[in-house]
Motif scaffolding. Structure first.
Motif, short mmCIF file in Angstrom:
data_model
loop_
_atom_site.label_atom_id
_atom_site.label_comp_id
_atom_site.label_asym_id
_atom_site.label_seq_id
_atom_site.Cartn_x
_atom_site.Cartn_y
_atom_site.Cartn_z
N ASN A 229 30.51 85.18 127.07
CA ASN A 229 30.32 86.34 126.19
C ASN A 229 30.28 85.85 124.75
N ILE A 231 29.42 86.43 120.99
CA ILE A 231 29.22 87.56 120.07
C ILE A 231 29.10 87.06 118.63
N SER A 233 28.24 88.73 114.63
CA SER A 233 27.98 89.93 113.83
C SER A 233 27.63 89.55 112.40
N THR A 242 25.28 93.55 115.38
CA THR A 242 25.93 92.68 116.37
C THR A 242 24.92 92.21 117.39
N ASN A 243 24.93 90.90 117.67
CA ASN A 243 24.12 90.41 118.79
C ASN A 243 25.06 89.76 119.80
N GLN A 244 24.90 90.13 121.04
CA GLN A 244 25.82 89.73 122.10
C GLN A 244 25.02 89.16 123.27
N ASN A 261 29.98 100.49 121.80
CA ASN A 261 29.83 99.96 120.44
C ASN A 261 29.31 101.01 119.47
N ILE A 270 23.33 97.19 117.68
CA ILE A 270 23.75 96.12 118.59
C ILE A 270 22.58 95.67 119.46
N VAL A 272 21.80 93.27 122.76
CA VAL A 272 22.49 92.65 123.90
C VAL A 272 21.47 91.98 124.82
#
Length: 342
Positions: A229, A231, A233, A242-244, A261, A270, A272
């Protein structure tokens, strides 16, 4: 030239069955029911009739039971010759638009409260007693045109074979579902999940429940692992972006992740990506207060384009797309490029 007695006997039985079926349909659905076509073969029968809506399963069961009631009654099938007018006065059913001569054959079968159950004008061949029809069952009901329904049915040995094959297929499906549930349960156990409700196979819904639990456990496991995971930001023009990137997160769980989120954070966007089984699943979320400026669908389509795929869709606040296999480095570069353009 020799007559195939077995074939002829099956045709006779299927033909007589259509007469009982016709009468049962009128009894259950109403007198508007009228024959619009039929097929009587040695192996099956088909009956088309006027009716404006789909027949409920409860109605089909009643119709089926009525036909079998008169089959078991073992009543004589009688043939009488009379004028068309006299036959119709007696209540015989005739085909609409059919031209009849001065004399017609009237076939009757089945007795119900001192009344004849089926009475039709017919020139075809029939059994001499209803018991020779054998067990009857409707196997399909459908629409073939506006206001016309079709029933397909089997009887006798053909019905027995059909039920045997259906039972075999059902057993195989049950065995496959049991095996599938066991596989999912074993994976749940590996993630320390509760499997008590899955100890005994009950139905297919149980598999869906187990799979949903497994997805949530996998998501929880992945989200708590910094190696799975990743993450990052950044704040741009007072907007938190945010990129996850996750490894192995089920695609169905992306929506929950993004909703959490965007609902909990204002001025947020965000991105993802989940890399799983040589596939890439993408999700984009935009918080409600930014919807007048940003569109999740536009952003997700941009990411898809950079991944070399097309498509992607959803709403302004949430959008998803999918693609083929990619690398961590590539998806990082794509996210960086998209964030710069936001």
């Amino acid at each position: 030239l020799e007559v195939d007695r077995s074939r002829r006997a099956n045709i006779k039985s299927n033909h007589s069955a259509t007469h009982l079926l016709h009468a049962a349909l009128r009894e259950e659905l109403g007198n508007h029911v009228a024959q619009r076509g039929s097929y009587v073969g040695p192996d099956r029968l088909r009956f088309d009739f006027s009716h404006s809506k789909q027949i409920k399963q409860t109605e089909l069961n009643k119709i089926n039971n009525r036909v079998n009631y008169f089959v078991k009654q073992d009543s004589k099938v009688t043939t009488r010759l009379m004028s068309p007018d006299k036959a119709i006065k007696k209540g015989a059913m005739a085909l609409f638009g059919e031209k009849y001569g001065d004399e017609v054959r009237v076939i009757s079968m089945g007795h119900d409260n001192a009344k004849t159950f089926s009475l039709e004008l017919c020139g075809g061949t029939h059994v001499d007693t209803t018991s020779k029809i054998g067990e009857f069952s409707i196997i399909n009901e459908s629409s073939i045109s506006s206001g016309v329904r079709r029933i397909e049915a089997l009887r006798g040995d053909e019905l027995k074979l059909f039920l045997k094959n259906k039972n075999t297929a059902l057993q195989e499906k049950t065995q496959n579902n049991q095996k599938k549930l066991i596989e999912i349960v074993n994976l749940i156990k590996e993630l320390n999940g509760d499997t008590k409700k899955f100890e005994k196979f009950e139905n297919e819904k149980q598999i869906n429940v187990a799979q949903n639990l497994l997805n949530k456990l996998r998501a929880k496991n992945i989200l708590s692992d910094v190696n799975k995971n990743i993450i990052n930001s950044t704040i741009k023009d007072n907007i938190t972006i945010t990129n996850q990137i996750l490894f192995g997160l089920p695609a169905k769980e992306i929506r929950n992740l993004i909703d959490q989120n965007t609902k909990n954070n204002k001025n947020s966007i965000i991105l993802v990506a989940s890399l799983e089984n040589k596939k890439t699943s993408i999700g984009v979320g935009v918080s409600e207060d930014l919807l007048d400026k940003y569109d999740a669908v536009h952003i997700v389509k941009k990411i898809s384009s950079l991944l070399g795929s097309e498509g992607g869709g959803g709403r302004k606040d949430f959008a998803q797309s999918g693609g083929g296999e990619t690398t961590l480095k590539n998806i990082k570069n794509i996210f960086d490029k998209v964030i710069k353009e936001i």
